[in-house]
Design a protein around this motif. Sequence first.
Motif, PDB file in Angstrom:
ATOM      1  N   GLY A  36       0.984  -1.149   0.058  1.00 35.77           N
ATOM      2  CA  GLY A  36       0.067  -0.023   0.083  1.00 35.77           C
ATOM      3  C   GLY A  36       0.822   1.373  -0.176  1.00 35.77           C
ATOM      4  O   GLY A  36       0.571   2.095  -0.668  1.00 35.77           O
ATOM      5  N   TYR A  37       1.912   1.089   0.768  1.00 37.60           N
ATOM      6  CA  TYR A  37       2.750   2.569   0.770  1.00 37.60           C
ATOM      7  C   TYR A  37       3.329   2.799  -0.632  1.00 37.60           C
ATOM      8  O   TYR A  37       3.563   3.844  -0.976  1.00 37.60           O
ATOM      9  CB  TYR A  37       3.842   2.164   1.696  1.00 37.60           C
ATOM     10  N   GLU A  38       3.967   1.305  -1.167  1.00 41.45           N
ATOM     11  CA  GLU A  38       4.613   1.512  -2.306  1.00 41.45           C
ATOM     12  C   GLU A  38       3.552   2.133  -3.628  1.00 41.45           C
ATOM     13  O   GLU A  38       4.172   3.218  -4.298  1.00 41.45           O
ATOM     14  CB  GLU A  38       5.091   0.338  -3.009  1.00 41.45           C
ATOM     15  N   ALA A  39       2.508   1.645  -3.711  1.00 47.10           N
ATOM     16  CA  ALA A  39       1.588   2.393  -4.487  1.00 47.10           C
ATOM     17  C   ALA A  39       1.129   3.656  -4.246  1.00 47.10           C
ATOM     18  O   ALA A  39       1.341   4.500  -5.187  1.00 47.10           O
ATOM     19  CB  ALA A  39       0.314   1.657  -4.338  1.00 47.10           C
ATOM     20  N   PHE A  40       1.219   4.119  -2.955  1.00 45.05           N
ATOM     21  CA  PHE A  40       0.741   5.453  -2.729  1.00 45.05           C
ATOM     22  C   PHE A  40       2.179   6.410  -3.001  1.00 45.05           C
ATOM     23  O   PHE A  40       2.051   7.859  -3.584  1.00 45.05           O
ATOM     24  CB  PHE A  40       0.138   5.815  -1.325  1.00 45.05           C
ATOM     25  N   GLU A  41       3.162   6.007  -2.629  1.00 42.60           N
ATOM     26  CA  GLU A  41       4.447   6.620  -2.711  1.00 42.60           C
ATOM     27  C   GLU A  41       4.850   6.752  -4.450  1.00 42.60           C
ATOM     28  O   GLU A  41       5.195   7.853  -4.796  1.00 42.60           O
ATOM     29  CB  GLU A  41       5.602   5.793  -2.239  1.00 42.60           C
ATOM     30  N   THR A 100      11.297   4.398   8.579  1.00 46.53           N
ATOM     31  CA  THR A 100      10.271   4.847   9.436  1.00 46.53           C
ATOM     32  C   THR A 100      10.644   6.692   9.393  1.00 46.53           C
ATOM     33  O   THR A 100       9.735   7.220   9.312  1.00 46.53           O
ATOM     34  CB  THR A 100      10.424   4.380  10.820  1.00 46.53           C
ATOM     35  N   LEU A 101      11.781   6.785   9.668  1.00 46.05           N
ATOM     36  CA  LEU A 101      12.287   8.376   9.914  1.00 46.05           C
ATOM     37  C   LEU A 101      12.265   9.130   8.476  1.00 46.05           C
ATOM     38  O   LEU A 101      11.593  10.164   8.277  1.00 46.05           O
ATOM     39  CB  LEU A 101      13.801   8.218  10.568  1.00 46.05           C
ATOM     40  N   SER A 102      12.803   8.371   7.585  1.00 47.75           N
ATOM     41  CA  SER A 102      12.685   8.780   6.192  1.00 47.75           C
ATOM     42  C   SER A 102      11.416   9.254   5.603  1.00 47.75           C
ATOM     43  O   SER A 102      11.046  10.197   4.998  1.00 47.75           O
ATOM     44  CB  SER A 102      13.491   8.211   5.248  1.00 47.75           C
ATOM     45  N   SER A 103      10.200   8.352   5.770  1.00 46.74           N
ATOM     46  CA  SER A 103       8.929   8.600   5.415  1.00 46.74           C
ATOM     47  C   SER A 103       8.056   9.747   6.096  1.00 46.74           C
ATOM     48  O   SER A 103       7.362  10.359   5.333  1.00 46.74           O
ATOM     49  CB  SER A 103       8.447   7.247   5.799  1.00 46.74           C
ATOM     50  N   ILE A 104       8.715  10.028   7.384  1.00 48.26           N
ATOM     51  CA  ILE A 104       8.015  11.080   7.899  1.00 48.26           C
ATOM     52  C   ILE A 104       8.650  12.406   6.970  1.00 48.26           C
ATOM     53  O   ILE A 104       7.804  13.358   6.660  1.00 48.26           O
ATOM     54  CB  ILE A 104       8.462  11.174   9.439  1.00 48.26           C
ATOM     55  N   VAL A 105       9.917  12.617   6.852  1.00 49.10           N
ATOM     56  CA  VAL A 105      10.534  13.628   5.970  1.00 49.10           C
ATOM     57  C   VAL A 105       9.805  13.745   4.631  1.00 49.10           C
ATOM     58  O   VAL A 105       9.630  14.746   4.195  1.00 49.10           O
ATOM     59  CB  VAL A 105      11.943  13.419   5.707  1.00 49.10           C
ATOM     60  N   TYR A 106       9.660  12.525   3.913  1.00 44.30           N
ATOM     61  CA  TYR A 106       8.991  12.416   2.685  1.00 44.30           C
ATOM     62  C   TYR A 106       7.543  13.193   2.699  1.00 44.30           C
ATOM     63  O   TYR A 106       7.075  13.879   1.748  1.00 44.30           O
ATOM     64  CB  TYR A 106       8.774  11.164   2.345  1.00 44.30           C
ATOM     65  N   VAL A 107       6.737  12.787   3.510  1.00 37.63           N
ATOM     66  CA  VAL A 107       5.358  13.253   3.693  1.00 37.63           C
ATOM     67  C   VAL A 107       5.498  14.676   4.132  1.00 37.63           C
ATOM     68  O   VAL A 107       4.734  15.703   3.451  1.00 37.63           O
ATOM     69  CB  VAL A 107       4.672  12.492   5.042  1.00 37.63           C
ATOM     70  N   MET A 108       6.550  15.242   4.805  1.00 36.63           N
ATOM     71  CA  MET A 108       6.583  16.478   5.147  1.00 36.63           C
ATOM     72  C   MET A 108       6.878  17.427   3.934  1.00 36.63           C
ATOM     73  O   MET A 108       6.264  18.409   3.552  1.00 36.63           O
ATOM     74  CB  MET A 108       7.780  16.978   6.019  1.00 36.63           C
ATOM     75  N   GLY A 109       7.459  17.012   2.991  1.00 35.36           N
ATOM     76  CA  GLY A 109       8.129  17.425   1.783  1.00 35.36           C
ATOM     77  C   GLY A 109       6.717  17.695   0.729  1.00 35.36           C
ATOM     78  O   GLY A 109       6.471  18.528   0.142  1.00 35.36           O
ATOM     79  N   MET A 110       5.922  16.573   0.969  1.00 37.24           N
ATOM     80  CA  MET A 110       4.780  16.510   0.056  1.00 37.24           C
ATOM     81  C   MET A 110       3.681  17.508   0.631  1.00 37.24           C
ATOM     82  O   MET A 110       2.886  18.279   0.030  1.00 37.24           O
ATOM     83  CB  MET A 110       4.114  15.295  -0.099  1.00 37.24           C
ATOM     84  N   THR A 189       2.710  -3.536  -8.303  1.00 34.88           N
ATOM     85  CA  THR A 189       2.025  -2.433  -7.531  1.00 34.88           C
ATOM     86  C   THR A 189       2.688  -1.057  -7.570  1.00 34.88           C
ATOM     87  O   THR A 189       1.958  -0.176  -7.633  1.00 34.88           O
ATOM     88  CB  THR A 189       2.221  -3.008  -6.008  1.00 34.88           C
ATOM     89  N   SER A 190       3.914  -0.919  -7.910  1.00 36.92           N
ATOM     90  CA  SER A 190       4.536   0.339  -8.188  1.00 36.92           C
ATOM     91  C   SER A 190       3.938   0.958  -9.397  1.00 36.92           C
ATOM     92  O   SER A 190       3.566   2.098  -9.403  1.00 36.92           O
ATOM     93  CB  SER A 190       5.968   0.216  -8.074  1.00 36.92           C
ATOM     94  N   PHE A 191       3.716   0.202 -10.533  1.00 36.28           N
ATOM     95  CA  PHE A 191       3.243   0.616 -11.654  1.00 36.28           C
ATOM     96  C   PHE A 191       1.946   0.919 -11.549  1.00 36.28           C
ATOM     97  O   PHE A 191       1.283   1.950 -12.104  1.00 36.28           O
ATOM     98  CB  PHE A 191       3.234  -0.459 -12.792  1.00 36.28           C
ATOM     99  N   PRO A 217      -2.567  12.562  -3.351  1.00 37.68           N
ATOM    100  CA  PRO A 217      -1.283  11.572  -3.007  1.00 37.68           C
ATOM    101  C   PRO A 217      -0.838  12.077  -1.574  1.00 37.68           C
ATOM    102  O   PRO A 217      -0.374  10.884  -0.954  1.00 37.68           O
ATOM    103  CB  PRO A 217      -0.352  11.788  -4.096  1.00 37.68           C
ATOM    104  N   THR A 218      -0.613  13.039  -1.078  1.00 34.47           N
ATOM    105  CA  THR A 218      -0.049  13.423   0.163  1.00 34.47           C
ATOM    106  C   THR A 218      -1.149  12.616   1.164  1.00 34.47           C
ATOM    107  O   THR A 218      -0.520  11.778   2.229  1.00 34.47           O
ATOM    108  CB  THR A 218      -0.120  14.939   0.247  1.00 34.47           C
ATOM    109  N   SER A 219      -2.534  12.472   1.107  1.00 35.89           N
ATOM    110  CA  SER A 219      -3.293  12.106   1.933  1.00 35.89           C
ATOM    111  C   SER A 219      -3.001  10.680   2.005  1.00 35.89           C
ATOM    112  O   SER A 219      -3.243   9.932   2.967  1.00 35.89           O
ATOM    113  CB  SER A 219      -4.896  12.503   1.695  1.00 35.89           C
ATOM    114  N   GLY A 220      -3.065  10.163   0.580  1.00 40.83           N
ATOM    115  CA  GLY A 220      -2.834   8.758   0.491  1.00 40.83           C
ATOM    116  C   GLY A 220      -1.433   8.125   1.131  1.00 40.83           C
ATOM    117  O   GLY A 220      -1.502   6.859   1.797  1.00 40.83           O
ATOM    118  N   LEU A 221      -0.332   8.836   1.084  1.00 46.16           N
ATOM    119  CA  LEU A 221       0.684   8.604   1.628  1.00 46.16           C
ATOM    120  C   LEU A 221       0.923   8.390   3.034  1.00 46.16           C
ATOM    121  O   LEU A 221       1.229   7.649   3.753  1.00 46.16           O
ATOM    122  CB  LEU A 221       1.692   9.507   1.295  1.00 46.16           C
TER     123      LEU A 221
END
Length: 587
Positions: A36-41, A100-110, A189-191, A217-221
């Motif tokens: 699910g994360y991979e699809a939304f990312e 875990t830590l990087s995904s928080i940074v990713y969401v902040m960027g989005m 899934t990525s595709f 996509p930010t909400s989905g992430l």
Amino acid sequence: MEEKAECTQDGTVDFHGQPAISSKTGKWKACAFLVGYEAFERMAFYGVASNLVNYLTTQLHEDTVSSVRNVNNWSGSVWVTPILGAYIADSYLGRFWTFTLSSIVYVMGMILLTVAVSLKSLKPTCTNGICNKASTSQIVFFYTALYTTAIGAGGTKPNISTFGADQFDDFNPHEKQTKASFFNWWMFTSFLGALIATLGLVYIQENLGWGLGYGIPTSGLLLSLVIFYVGTPMYRHKVRKTRSPARDLIRVPVAAFKNRKLQLPSDPSQLYEQDMQHYIGSGKRQVYHTPALRFLDKAAILEDRTGSTRVPLTVTQVEGAKLIFGMILIWLVTLVPSTIWAQINTLFVKQGTTMDRNLGPNFRIPAASLGSFVTLSMLLSVPMYDRFFVPFMRRKTGHPRGITLLQRLGIGFSIQIIAIAIAYAVEVKRMHVIRANHVLGPKDIVPLSIFWLLPQYVLIGIADVFNAIGLLEFFYDQSPEDMQSLGTTFFTSGIGFGNFLNSFLVTMVDKITGKGESKSWIGDNLNDCHLDYYYGFLLVLSSLNLLAFLWASSRYIYKRESVRVKEALCVQMEGNPTLDASLGLQV
């Protein structure tokens, strides 16, 4: 004490650092929380990347060459920063906590990007059709948000796919066979996420608003991260057996250089190596000697000097370094194919904006949406490859994968050459129509359907089933056991440097061909330049690169390692400071 058969045999542990129970952890039931994360990312990434060149030119009012260069530089950063993220995961935090830590940074960027494209104060104003250029503060805010996502991607990209692969036990025959299909379906899934972005989000951005197109996509992430953490009890984690595995990449060549005057033994068995019991006891895998890069073998020479206390490096350590150095050669010949792929979100899109995009009287296809056909061809090709091509070739060749990993790459690179040849031919056709109809203005629409571009998109999608998935699997499979996150970054960094290479080529071609009174091959007015020449240049470059790949692959020697491990027992383990799940702390 539980029955030993219930534990995984590859030494993986659960979140608490205890031996993972096979029936309760891992496999596809654990991966269900990851996909699910991979699809939304992917939806978030392609929702930005697919239409970024249009946003930069229509909203921030950048010129064509600058916008293409900036898209390539950002895309390159997204794919190169995983080198640092993988190193941190392999050497310090482990895959779970780095992700875990990087995904928080990713969401902040989005979130920041969504704000940047939503607020009028963060975009240049237009008066009577005349638009101002973006101010310094607007540019700084937008690119800060954009590159925040790149930093976040650095820790998520190399670790989420390898963490998914960790959910399958290499020493369980059934799970090992399932793992062979994992990367195919992971990319499927990525595709799927990319398809939603190129079909839906791109349309929303151009017709309903950029803020909504980025906000979805930010909400989905955010939702996918919640789902990811719900699955925490089911995950298996690799135990880091070496505190800094990448250190051998320096130690091996240094030791070999120090021993450069020593004579290599004619029999490789005379090189230093721990006995098999050491590897069984430690849970590590022994890597057997290969004849490649013989000079590095000098790092494992047993010195016959009285009083010497220096212990040489083992054959396994030397072979691990050989694997990485060998993969570098393969990595180098992936840069040009990545440059071809970079055209999907840059020049292919700009080319499409000049063509007839009408479907009926009231609907116009967004040029970036044609990228969905790359994804659609991938989605259709992955099941066919996994369910039909592999079993058919397996019967013919006897190879577990049907064909070798490098053969898979070679097929993909060849299809890609056909794709860029078609792109060249279509651009020649477009130029002919332009001359015949005298549509030379920068905003004139060429009376040629955008669907003429369809074959090049479809073929690049089919090629990616061979080379993109093949590269991900190749670099994961061939990496030393303790450096699989770092090894996977060969895949991501290849795409990144391919984008940088395309940025460099576009800039240099523009400067060289646009000197004096000459018209640049890649100008702001694509109706009055020679994009066909640039595609022809890429065709020659990719053909030469295929020859280089065939030479490099003929010299590559695949990894040979032991498959014996210590029998797994479901017993209480003492605190281990190197558990993947424990953030490097004792549990």
